[in-house]
Design an enzyme around this catalytic site. Structure first.
Site, PDB file in Angstrom:
ATOM      1  CB  CYS A 141      -0.881   0.025   1.235  1.00 58.76           C
ATOM      2  SG  CYS A 141      -1.841  -1.467   1.474  1.00 58.76           S
ATOM      3  NE  ARG A 173       4.593   1.684  -1.032  1.00 56.35           N
ATOM      4  CZ  ARG A 173       5.321   1.889   0.052  1.00 56.35           C
ATOM      5  NH1 ARG A 173       6.389   2.635  -0.015  1.00 56.35           N
ATOM      6  NH2 ARG A 173       4.991   1.368   1.196  1.00 56.35           N
ATOM      7  CD1 TRP A 211      -0.467  -5.904  -3.394  1.00 52.98           C
ATOM      8  CD2 TRP A 211      -0.136  -6.603  -1.293  1.00 52.98           C
ATOM      9  NE1 TRP A 211       0.095  -7.158  -3.444  1.00 52.98           N
ATOM     10  CE2 TRP A 211       0.304  -7.608  -2.172  1.00 52.98           C
ATOM     11  CE3 TRP A 211      -0.010  -6.824   0.076  1.00 52.98           C
ATOM     12  CZ2 TRP A 211       0.850  -8.812  -1.733  1.00 52.98           C
ATOM     13  CZ3 TRP A 211       0.529  -8.025   0.516  1.00 52.98           C
ATOM     14  CH2 TRP A 211       0.948  -8.993  -0.384  1.00 52.98           C
ATOM     15  CG  ASN A 255       0.465   2.042   3.737  1.00 48.73           C
ATOM     16  OD1 ASN A 255      -0.605   2.108   3.145  1.00 48.73           O
ATOM     17  ND2 ASN A 255       1.601   2.485   3.237  1.00 48.73           N
ATOM     18  N   GLY A 256      -0.574  -1.251   6.663  1.00 47.75           N
ATOM     19  CA  GLY A 256      -0.325  -2.134   7.800  1.00 47.75           C
ATOM     20  C   GLY A 256      -1.553  -2.966   8.117  1.00 47.75           C
ATOM     21  CD  GLU A 267      17.824 -13.171  -6.660  1.00 45.70           C
ATOM     22  OE1 GLU A 267      17.240 -13.687  -5.695  1.00 45.70           O
ATOM     23  OE2 GLU A 267      17.473 -12.089  -7.160  1.00 45.70           O
ATOM     24  CE  LYS A 312      14.795 -11.296  -9.396  1.00 47.69           C
ATOM     25  NZ  LYS A 312      15.261 -10.764  -8.151  1.00 47.69           N
ATOM     26  CD  GLU A 320      10.865 -11.679  -8.265  1.00 44.60           C
ATOM     27  OE1 GLU A 320      10.142 -11.176  -7.397  1.00 44.60           O
ATOM     28  OE2 GLU A 320      12.098 -11.558  -8.245  1.00 44.60           O
ATOM     29  CG  HIS A 324      19.578 -37.763  -2.514  1.00 44.14           C
ATOM     30  ND1 HIS A 324      19.993 -39.012  -2.132  1.00 44.14           N
ATOM     31  CD2 HIS A 324      20.713 -37.033  -2.672  1.00 44.14           C
ATOM     32  CE1 HIS A 324      21.316 -39.043  -2.037  1.00 44.14           C
ATOM     33  NE2 HIS A 324      21.775 -37.845  -2.365  1.00 44.14           N
ATOM     34  CE  LYS A 383      12.016  -2.758  -5.207  1.00 45.85           C
ATOM     35  NZ  LYS A 383      12.873  -3.829  -5.762  1.00 45.85           N
TER      36      LYS A 383
HETATM   37  C1  AGP Z   1      12.814 -10.206  -5.160  1.00 44.51           C
HETATM   38  O1  AGP Z   1      12.894  -9.866  -6.480  1.00 44.51           O
HETATM   39  C2  AGP Z   1      11.666  -9.657  -4.401  1.00 44.51           C
HETATM   40  N1  AGP Z   1      11.422  -8.313  -4.647  1.00 44.51           N
HETATM   41  C3  AGP Z   1      11.624 -10.072  -2.938  1.00 44.51           C
HETATM   42  O2  AGP Z   1      11.981 -11.406  -2.790  1.00 44.51           O
HETATM   43  C4  AGP Z   1      12.442  -9.205  -1.955  1.00 44.51           C
HETATM   44  O3  AGP Z   1      13.809  -9.460  -2.089  1.00 44.51           O
HETATM   45  C5  AGP Z   1      11.950  -9.500  -0.532  1.00 44.51           C
HETATM   46  O4  AGP Z   1      10.589  -9.191  -0.439  1.00 44.51           O
HETATM   47  C6  AGP Z   1      12.731  -8.753   0.510  1.00 44.51           C
HETATM   48  O5  AGP Z   1      12.622  -7.375   0.347  1.00 44.51           O
HETATM   49  P1  AGP Z   1      13.622  -6.374   1.057  1.00 44.51           P
HETATM   50  O6  AGP Z   1      14.988  -6.683   0.514  1.00 44.51           O
HETATM   51  O7  AGP Z   1      13.140  -5.015   0.669  1.00 44.51           O
HETATM   52  O8  AGP Z   1      13.544  -6.643   2.521  1.00 44.51           O
END
Ligand code: AGP
Length: 611
Positions: free
Chosen positions: A2, A27, A77, A103-104, A483, A487, A490, A506, A606
């Site tokens: 949000c 965001r 969100w 927010n929250g 990673e 990537k 997502e 395994h 984000k």
């Molecule tokens: C990765 O591409 C994501 N955006 C996500 O996994 C991100 O790294 C994670 O939410 C942690 O965010 P931060 O580094 O802002 O704490």
């Protein structure tokens, strides 16, 4: 996640709010809304719409329909209640005279809602936020600030609130607890925002609210109070972020722009920290004696930041001989972690606002650990609650999928491993020197990898239709695979898994069949033969293999794999910093070819400020 923006001044508020919300789109959100006080009618005009911000903007003719010079806006969100017009913020009280953006999460909202319903208060939405608006009205007897104060004593959870009341249209109220909120100071106007990018075009003079603080914004200034309603003097800081750096600058996507910015980001991050052949961290929070006495290092983070921690563990253990444990921040709090005053807890976060990570930090502190954070966003909550912050200086990262933040976090943890290794005498001097030389060459080597992006684009065109992709590797290559896999999934929505290459046999190897795509990460020279034997195993079961290795191994890798991408040679410490770049590009091009919403992937945000 949000976004909040609020404005009180001389100009029409609605266009300013829409512009601020636009800057917060990155965001991630699923609906948007604004509330503006109309002086002619003496009422609040509230407009909300599910979907992208342009839906709302079209409905209110870019703000022209809402007349008034004070208002609040929000991008939501969904957490409590599905994305819908009615669940969007601002949420209003039953009379419509109080509007709240939030927010929250209000954790005890159900209990408060039952209480209000028992008092005859009708509810329109499924949100926790509506409880706040209704409760303020319930307590309101002509003094808004005192009603807000009473509400704050009753609500539990995390919240950043922007509050507007039709009875007091010459003020906005802002409240913060465990969710970021920034105050902006302009000429004849004031702002509030969840993120500085929302107001950067209007003012660079900001202050950061602390937990428990309440602010009253007027056209002539901002008064701030602590949780006991004692006045607080806020430090006003000048934000020197380049506004254009938060824009796309000619690229089709923020993600691509940010991938291409990595050499520069690495220069900014690394150069000031290598001086006269030494790694330098100014005013380090631990003395050499305390570093020697450390019994354990914990790394806690989420998502990609956690993956940095996975690579960091290998490096730190190898170079310092101290035990390192990596924990997902969302798990850390609930696993009764063994932390003492001889534990260093490294907290990694791009945003510095990830709620799980913040909670883990506080848990670690409660148990006596020293907190060192690696953070990108200056002044963020995690940065401010740490004993020591090592900023990554990657600049604003807008795409949900992190790239330059990952690379700079990795660079910082590598520097830290060298710093500790030197101090503890656990790294041979020659290795230390060659690692620093390699560091100096890193930005240029990343540029070399980027200059061969067309090769990656070609591989993406070969494989973008696959339904499932496995990333395999050993040690640092395995950690990197995590990673690469994240990537890809997502942003392209392709199912993907990362496996330690030796672990496949395994169980997971049963999924390998004709046409499966395996991305084999084989950059680490001492493990190259072992990884290649796992590549042979999957090849013989019908998989197509795309391999990533160093230039000197191209020929022998090409004899087994279907495609090979090489990176320049460097020391083991920095191999992941080079290998990650083709993986980012691969994910990007695959997502592009599949027509995905690259910068704002579905269901993602984000900055994840809910648990
Ligand atoms: C990765 O591409 C994501 N955006 C996500 O996994 C991100 O790294 C994670 O939410 C942690 O965010 P931060 O580094 O802002 O704490």
């Amino acid at each position: 996640m949000c976004g909040i923006v609020g404005y009180i001044g001389q100009e029409q508020a609605a266009p300013i709010l829409l512009d601020g919300l636009k800057r917060l789109e990155y965001r991630g959100y699923d609906s948007a809304g604004v509330a503006v006080y109309n002086r002619e009618t003496g009422t609040l005009s509230v407009r909300k719409a599910k979907g992208r911000l342009h839906v709302l903007a079209e409905q209110i003719h870019d703000g022209a329909d809402l007349r008034g010079t004070v208002g609040v806006g929000h991008t939501r969100w969904a957490t409590h209640g599905a994305p819908s017009d009615v669940n969007s913020h601002p949420q209003t009280s039953r009379s419509g005279k109080i509007a709240v953006v939030h927010n929250g999460i209000i954790e005890n909202y159900a209990e408060l809602k039952s209480f209000l319903i028992s008092k005859g208060v009708p509810f329109a939405s499924e949100t926790d936020t509506e409880v706040v608006a209704q409760l303020i009205e319930y307590f309101y007897q002509g003094d808004l600030l005192s009603a807000v104060g009473r509400v704050l004593h009753r609500i539990q959870g995390a919240y950043a609130l922007g509050i507007l009341c039709a009875d007091c249209p010459d003020q906005l109220i802002a409240v913060r607890k465990d969710s970021p909120l920034i105050l902006g100071y302009g000429e004849g106007c004031s702002f509030l925002a969840s993120d500085v990018t929302a107001i950067l075009r209007r003012t660079r003079q900001v202050s950061y609210m602390e937990d428990g603080e309440i602010a009253v914004l007027t056209r002539t200034g901002i008064r701030c109070y602590d949780h006991l309603m004692q006045p607080v003097d806020k430090e006003i800081v000048q934000v020197d972020w380049d506004v254009d750096a938060a824009e796309k600058g000619g690229y089709e996507h923020f993600m691509f722009k940010e991938i291409m910015e990595q050499p520069e980001a690495l220069r900014r991050c690394v150069s000031p920290r290598i001086r006269d052949g030494e790694v330098v961290f100014e005013d380090f929070c631990l003395s050499p004696e305390e570093i020697r006495a450390l019994e354990k290092i914990y790394i806690v983070a989420c998502g990609s930041s956690y993956h940095v921690g996975m690579v960091g563990k290998y490096h730190l253990e190898r170079l310092t001989r101290k035990p390192v444990e990596v924990a997902l921040a969302s798990e850390f709090r609930y696993m009764d972690p063994i932390v003492s005053e001889k534990t260093l807890v490294i907290v990694i976060s791009q945003s510095g606002e990830t709620l799980d990570t913040m909670a883990a930090l506080r848990e670690a502190r409660r148990r006596g650990g020293k907190i060192l954070s690696i953070v990108n966003v200056v002044g963020s909550s995690i940065a401010r609650e740490s004993d020591q912050v090592l900023y990554t200086w990657a600049g604003p990262e807008i795409a949900v999928a992190t790239t330059k933040a990952y690379s700079t976090q990795l660079a910082v943890i590598c520097l830290l491993a060298l710093y500790f290794g030197k101090l503890l005498g656990t790294i041979p001097p020659a290795d230390y020197r060659s690692a620093l030389e390699a560091f100096q060459a890193l930005p240029e080597q990343v540029e070399q990898v980027l200059s061969r992006k067309d090769d990656i684009q070609y591989y993406a065109s070969q494989y973008f239709n696959h339904d499932s992709v496995f990333f395999i590797g050993r040690n640092i290559d395995y950690a990197l695979g995590l990673e690469g896999s994240l990537k890809l999934k997502e942003i392209s929505y392709i199912h993907s898994e990362a496996y330690a290459a030796g672990e496949l046999k395994h169980g997971t190897i049963s999924l390998i069949e004709d046409g499966s795509l395996v991305v084999a990460l084989a950059a680490c020279p001492r493990l190259f033969p072992k990884t290649m034997s796992n590549v042979v195993e999957v090849k013989s079961r019908g998989a197509s293999v795309l391999a990533l290795t160093t230039e000197d191994r191209r020929a022998e890798t090409g004899q087994i794999a279907d495609g090979v991408f090489t990176i320049p040679g460097t020391c083991e410490l920095l191999l992941p910093s080079l290998s990650v770049v083709p993986l980012q590009l691969f994910a990007y091009y695959v997502a592009l070819m599949r027509g995905c919403d690259i910068d704002k992937p579905r269901n993602l945000a984000k900055s994840v400020t809910v648990e």
